[in-house]
Design a protein around this motif. Sequence first.
Motif, PDB file in Angstrom:
ATOM      1  N   THR A   1       7.138  -4.404  -6.388  1.00  0.00           N
ATOM      2  CA  THR A   1       7.314  -3.246  -7.251  1.00  0.00           C
ATOM      3  C   THR A   1       6.399  -2.119  -6.779  1.00  0.00           C
ATOM      4  O   THR A   1       5.388  -2.375  -6.141  1.00  0.00           O
ATOM      5  CB  THR A   1       7.018  -3.599  -8.723  1.00  0.00           C
ATOM      6  OG1 THR A   1       7.302  -2.455  -9.535  1.00  0.00           O
ATOM      7  CG2 THR A   1       5.583  -4.027  -8.924  1.00  0.00           C
ATOM      8  N   PHE A   2       6.756  -0.913  -7.106  1.00  0.00           N
ATOM      9  CA  PHE A   2       5.898   0.231  -6.809  1.00  0.00           C
ATOM     10  C   PHE A   2       5.544   0.953  -8.104  1.00  0.00           C
ATOM     11  O   PHE A   2       5.187   2.132  -8.100  1.00  0.00           O
ATOM     12  CB  PHE A   2       6.578   1.170  -5.807  1.00  0.00           C
ATOM     13  CG  PHE A   2       6.710   0.530  -4.450  1.00  0.00           C
ATOM     14  CD1 PHE A   2       5.628   0.451  -3.600  1.00  0.00           C
ATOM     15  CD2 PHE A   2       7.907  -0.038  -4.061  1.00  0.00           C
ATOM     16  CE1 PHE A   2       5.732  -0.173  -2.370  1.00  0.00           C
ATOM     17  CE2 PHE A   2       8.024  -0.655  -2.825  1.00  0.00           C
ATOM     18  CZ  PHE A   2       6.935  -0.722  -1.975  1.00  0.00           C
TER      19      PHE A   2
ATOM     20  N   THR B   1       0.817  -1.210   0.000  1.00  0.00           N
ATOM     21  CA  THR B   1       0.000   0.000   0.000  1.00  0.00           C
ATOM     22  C   THR B   1       0.853   1.263   0.000  1.00  0.00           C
ATOM     23  O   THR B   1       0.405   2.302  -0.482  1.00  0.00           O
ATOM     24  CB  THR B   1      -0.966   0.012   1.198  1.00  0.00           C
ATOM     25  OG1 THR B   1      -0.218  -0.202   2.393  1.00  0.00           O
ATOM     26  CG2 THR B   1      -2.028  -1.060   1.041  1.00  0.00           C
ATOM     27  N   SER B   2       2.066   1.166   0.518  1.00  0.00           N
ATOM     28  CA  SER B   2       3.007   2.289   0.460  1.00  0.00           C
ATOM     29  C   SER B   2       4.423   1.751   0.654  1.00  0.00           C
ATOM     30  O   SER B   2       4.605   0.691   1.255  1.00  0.00           O
ATOM     31  CB  SER B   2       2.699   3.329   1.537  1.00  0.00           C
ATOM     32  OG  SER B   2       3.212   2.924   2.779  1.00  0.00           O
ATOM     33  N   PRO B   3       5.427   2.494   0.148  1.00  0.00           N
ATOM     34  CA  PRO B   3       6.807   2.044   0.351  1.00  0.00           C
ATOM     35  C   PRO B   3       7.193   1.954   1.835  1.00  0.00           C
ATOM     36  O   PRO B   3       8.076   1.196   2.200  1.00  0.00           O
ATOM     37  CB  PRO B   3       7.652   3.112  -0.364  1.00  0.00           C
ATOM     38  CG  PRO B   3       6.730   3.698  -1.375  1.00  0.00           C
ATOM     39  CD  PRO B   3       5.351   3.651  -0.743  1.00  0.00           C
ATOM     40  N   ALA B   4       6.506   2.705   2.685  1.00  0.00           N
ATOM     41  CA  ALA B   4       6.802   2.695   4.116  1.00  0.00           C
ATOM     42  C   ALA B   4       5.926   1.694   4.870  1.00  0.00           C
ATOM     43  O   ALA B   4       5.868   1.733   6.095  1.00  0.00           O
ATOM     44  CB  ALA B   4       6.601   4.089   4.692  1.00  0.00           C
ATOM     45  N   CYS B   5       5.293   0.796   4.159  1.00  0.00           N
ATOM     46  CA  CYS B   5       4.409  -0.206   4.769  1.00  0.00           C
ATOM     47  C   CYS B   5       5.171  -0.953   5.863  1.00  0.00           C
ATOM     48  O   CYS B   5       6.290  -1.428   5.638  1.00  0.00           O
ATOM     49  CB  CYS B   5       3.928  -1.177   3.699  1.00  0.00           C
ATOM     50  SG  CYS B   5       2.817  -2.446   4.300  1.00  0.00           S
ATOM     51  N   PRO B   6       4.580  -1.082   7.068  1.00  0.00           N
ATOM     52  CA  PRO B   6       5.288  -1.736   8.161  1.00  0.00           C
ATOM     53  C   PRO B   6       5.597  -3.218   7.921  1.00  0.00           C
ATOM     54  O   PRO B   6       6.449  -3.775   8.596  1.00  0.00           O
ATOM     55  CB  PRO B   6       4.367  -1.561   9.365  1.00  0.00           C
ATOM     56  CG  PRO B   6       3.096  -0.996   8.871  1.00  0.00           C
ATOM     57  CD  PRO B   6       3.293  -0.540   7.473  1.00  0.00           C
TER      58      PRO B   6
END
Length: 109
Positions: free
Chosen positions: A88-89, A56-61
Motif C-alpha cells: 500500500t502507499f 520507499t516510493s511507488p517507483a522503487c526498483p
Amino acid sequence: MIEEPNIDIRPLVERVKDVLRTCYDPEIPVNILELGLIYEIKLEEGNDVHVRMTLTSPACPVAESLPVEVEQKIKGIPDVNNAKVEVTFDPPWEKEMMSEEAKMELGMW
C-alpha cells in the motif's frame, strides 16, 4: 538423556519480525522493519500471516521482487500455514517512520 529438538517457542509474530529483519531495500542498508516499511502484521486463523507494507516510493526498483521475497521468507517459518503481503502507499512512506536505530545507522539525526 533425551534431547529436545531445537524448537523456537517465541510467539509467531516475533518470529515474523525476525524474518522481516533479514529483508532489505537494496538501496538502503537497513532492514525493512527498521525502515518503517511494515505497517501491519496480522496473524489470522490457522497461522496465516498477513503483512501490510509499503515501499520507499511507488517507483522503487524492487517493487516487484521485495514483496515476493517477504512473502516467501514468511512462508518458510515453521508453524506458518500461508503468507500474504499487501503493498500500500497509504499513508506514503516518510523518513520519520524509521526506527531510531535506522536513523542512527543512516546518520539522519
